[in-house]
Design a protein around this motif. Structure first.
Motif, mmCIF file in Angstrom:
data_model
loop_
_atom_site.group_PDB
_atom_site.id
_atom_site.type_symbol
_atom_site.label_atom_id
_atom_site.label_comp_id
_atom_site.label_asym_id
_atom_site.label_seq_id
_atom_site.Cartn_x
_atom_site.Cartn_y
_atom_site.Cartn_z
ATOM 1 N N ALA A 1 -21.059 29.420 12.912
ATOM 2 C CA ALA A 1 -22.041 28.856 12.237
ATOM 3 C C ALA A 1 -21.215 27.754 11.361
ATOM 4 O O ALA A 1 -22.590 26.761 11.170
ATOM 5 N N VAL A 2 -20.273 27.047 11.350
ATOM 6 C CA VAL A 2 -19.600 26.303 10.963
ATOM 7 C C VAL A 2 -18.733 25.260 12.204
ATOM 8 O O VAL A 2 -17.898 26.603 13.422
ATOM 9 N N GLU A 3 -19.182 24.637 12.193
ATOM 10 C CA GLU A 3 -17.976 23.648 13.628
ATOM 11 C C GLU A 3 -16.838 23.562 13.412
ATOM 12 O O GLU A 3 -16.094 23.301 12.124
ATOM 13 N N GLY A 4 -15.953 23.850 14.303
ATOM 14 C CA GLY A 4 -13.870 23.785 13.407
ATOM 15 C C GLY A 4 -14.224 25.055 13.956
ATOM 16 O O GLY A 4 -14.833 25.838 14.888
ATOM 17 N N GLY A 5 -12.240 25.584 13.827
ATOM 18 C CA GLY A 5 -12.018 26.455 13.974
ATOM 19 C C GLY A 5 -10.910 27.008 14.218
ATOM 20 O O GLY A 5 -10.488 26.072 12.802
ATOM 21 N N VAL A 6 -9.868 27.273 14.345
ATOM 22 C CA VAL A 6 -8.279 27.999 13.787
ATOM 23 C C VAL A 6 -7.063 27.176 14.749
ATOM 24 O O VAL A 6 -5.921 27.764 13.991
ATOM 25 N N ASP A 7 -7.575 26.689 15.506
ATOM 26 C CA ASP A 7 -6.387 27.125 16.647
ATOM 27 C C ASP A 7 -5.764 26.001 16.662
ATOM 28 O O ASP A 7 -4.097 25.323 16.316
ATOM 29 N N ASP A 8 -6.501 24.340 15.843
ATOM 30 C CA ASP A 8 -5.134 23.329 15.404
ATOM 31 C C ASP A 8 -5.733 22.538 14.670
ATOM 32 O O ASP A 8 -6.665 22.958 13.601
ATOM 33 N N ARG B 1 -6.506 19.549 13.309
ATOM 34 C CA ARG B 1 -7.755 18.933 13.545
ATOM 35 C C ARG B 1 -8.935 19.310 13.758
ATOM 36 O O ARG B 1 -9.910 19.559 12.750
ATOM 37 N N ARG B 2 -8.967 20.798 14.283
ATOM 38 C CA ARG B 2 -9.929 21.550 14.359
ATOM 39 C C ARG B 2 -10.131 22.704 12.844
ATOM 40 O O ARG B 2 -11.653 23.360 12.722
ATOM 41 N N ARG C 1 -10.002 20.730 10.096
ATOM 42 C CA ARG C 1 -9.971 20.254 8.989
ATOM 43 C C ARG C 1 -11.617 20.128 9.206
ATOM 44 O O ARG C 1 -12.747 20.552 7.596
ATOM 45 N N GLU C 2 -11.932 20.341 10.227
ATOM 46 C CA GLU C 2 -13.560 20.437 10.782
ATOM 47 C C GLU C 2 -14.014 21.714 10.516
ATOM 48 O O GLU C 2 -15.219 21.877 9.279
ATOM 49 N N LEU C 3 -14.099 22.255 10.779
ATOM 50 C CA LEU C 3 -13.833 23.646 9.817
ATOM 51 C C LEU C 3 -13.951 24.003 8.272
ATOM 52 O O LEU C 3 -15.128 24.305 7.589
ATOM 53 N N LEU C 4 -12.874 23.640 7.806
ATOM 54 C CA LEU C 4 -12.893 23.426 5.932
ATOM 55 C C LEU C 4 -13.785 22.759 5.394
ATOM 56 O O LEU C 4 -14.667 22.831 4.390
ATOM 57 N N GLY C 5 -14.291 20.918 6.294
ATOM 58 C CA GLY C 5 -15.376 20.660 5.426
ATOM 59 C C GLY C 5 -16.847 20.799 6.155
ATOM 60 O O GLY C 5 -17.159 20.353 4.751
ATOM 61 N N GLY C 6 -16.910 21.961 6.748
ATOM 62 C CA GLY C 6 -17.928 22.552 7.487
ATOM 63 C C GLY C 6 -18.766 23.625 6.252
ATOM 64 O O GLY C 6 -19.080 23.627 5.710
ATOM 65 N N LEU C 7 -17.186 24.032 5.256
ATOM 66 C CA LEU C 7 -17.154 25.627 4.914
ATOM 67 C C LEU C 7 -17.617 24.470 3.264
ATOM 68 O O LEU C 7 -18.642 24.792 2.756
ATOM 69 N N GLU C 8 -17.078 23.306 2.962
ATOM 70 C CA GLU C 8 -17.399 22.567 1.687
ATOM 71 C C GLU C 8 -18.562 22.116 1.444
ATOM 72 O O GLU C 8 -18.589 22.258 0.559
#
Length: 311
Positions: free
Chosen positions: A27-34, A36-37, A39-46
């Motif tokens: 449900a949130v953009e991003g991932g745990v692969d690298d 950049r992804r 940072r995207e994930l943590l930004g979405g969660l924030e």
């Protein structure tokens, strides 16, 4: 996300269980692969209020995640997120938003959806009550009802010892991670058991995990038996939750001077139905089935003062 990515989220320090579950759902953009992804994930969660602004998240070492994944796959431990088809419906229905964000399952999953009764009690339970718990658990399992209990010594162990000899078997809910508890599918099959574990796979015993475990035990049972207990401790947590959810409650009555303190209290207050120790397991089973017929297990209800009955 694949299994290794989900495992990475579970192991990440600084992510709440709810945040990990939201990320795993996609449900949130991003991932745990690298980087950049991530940072995207943590930004979405924030942005969703699931992560404190500027919070540091410690990601697990990739090699450690791979090794852990290998062990979990070898043990055939399955991960089920709340809301998924594999997640125990009874756990979700009883605990609602308080249900664990994920659980680990090893062994036959069918036990988690069939009829089950919870057994709880003290590690210091006296031998006559341990024998009663063992005999009753076997009778319950022979009747096609699974016994759910923890994995502590004393009353829990007696319940598992009896139930694993019966037809329906037993559900073990440890107060530690599934790998820490050593519950592989092979071991569960040999013990006629299904494991339902909370927390991280290698999480050691902790008081907080034990309390969550006690809630899960009570939630998995259509009714709850207190083998023996004091006015405080793990058993009292499970009993309070069972009362709050309107679960039928039973406890052994060993007679004057022999009935444990919590059992006496519950019987005196009319909160539990007695199972006289002098009776046979078939009589106890009949009593329990009759009380369930009169008072079927209900969902969670408001019961303010009842939560303090054993304080």
């Amino acid at each position: 996300m694949d299994f290794r990515q989900q495992l990475t989220l579970i192991l990440a320090r600084g992510l709440s269980a709810e945040a990990a579950a939201l990320a795993a759902s996609g449900a949130v953009e991003g991932g745990v692969d690298d980087a950049r992804r991530r940072r995207e994930l943590l930004g979405g969660l924030e942005a969703r209020g699931m992560l404190r602004r500027g919070a540091a998240v410690a990601w697990p070492d990739e090699h450690c995640v791979a090794q852990l994944e290998k062990r979990l796959r070898h043990d055939e431990a399955r991960l089920a997120w709340r809301g998924s088809v594999d997640y125990p419906a009874r756990l979700a229905e009883s605990l609602g938003a308080e249900a664990p964000a994920w659980v680990w399952i090893a062994g036959a999953g069918e036990r988690l959806s069939g009829p089950a009764w919870a057994f709880v009690g003290s590690r210091q339970t006296e031998p006559p009550l341990l024998d009663a718990a063992r005999r009753l658990a076997k009778a319950v399992a022979d009747a096609g009802i699974t016994v759910a209990s923890g994995m502590a010594s004393g009353a829990d162990a007696a319940a598992h010892d009896g139930a694993r000899l019966g037809r329906a078997g037993t559900i073990a809910i440890p107060a530690r991670g599934i790998l820490e508890a050593g519950l592989s599918r092979r071991i569960c099959r040999s013990l006629n058991m299904t494991a339902l574990a909370l927390g991280r796979p290698e999480e050691p015993f902790s008081a907080g995990l034990a309390i969550r475990r006690n809630a899960a035990i009570a939630a998995m049972g259509d009714g709850l038996l207190l083998v023996a207990g004091g006015l405080r401790g793990g058993s009292s947590h499970a009993v309070r939750w069972a009362i709050a959810w309107g679960r039928p409650l039973w406890c052994f009555d060993a007679g004057p001077g022999k009935t444990p303190a919590a059992n006496r209290h519950l019987l005196r207050e009319g909160l539990a139905e007695p199972l006289p120790v002098g009776e046979k397991p078939e009589q106890w089973l009949a009593r329990m089935q009759e009380s369930l017929a009169r008072n079927p297990a209900r969902g969670k209800k408001s019961a303010g003062k009842q939560l303090d009955l054993l304080e």
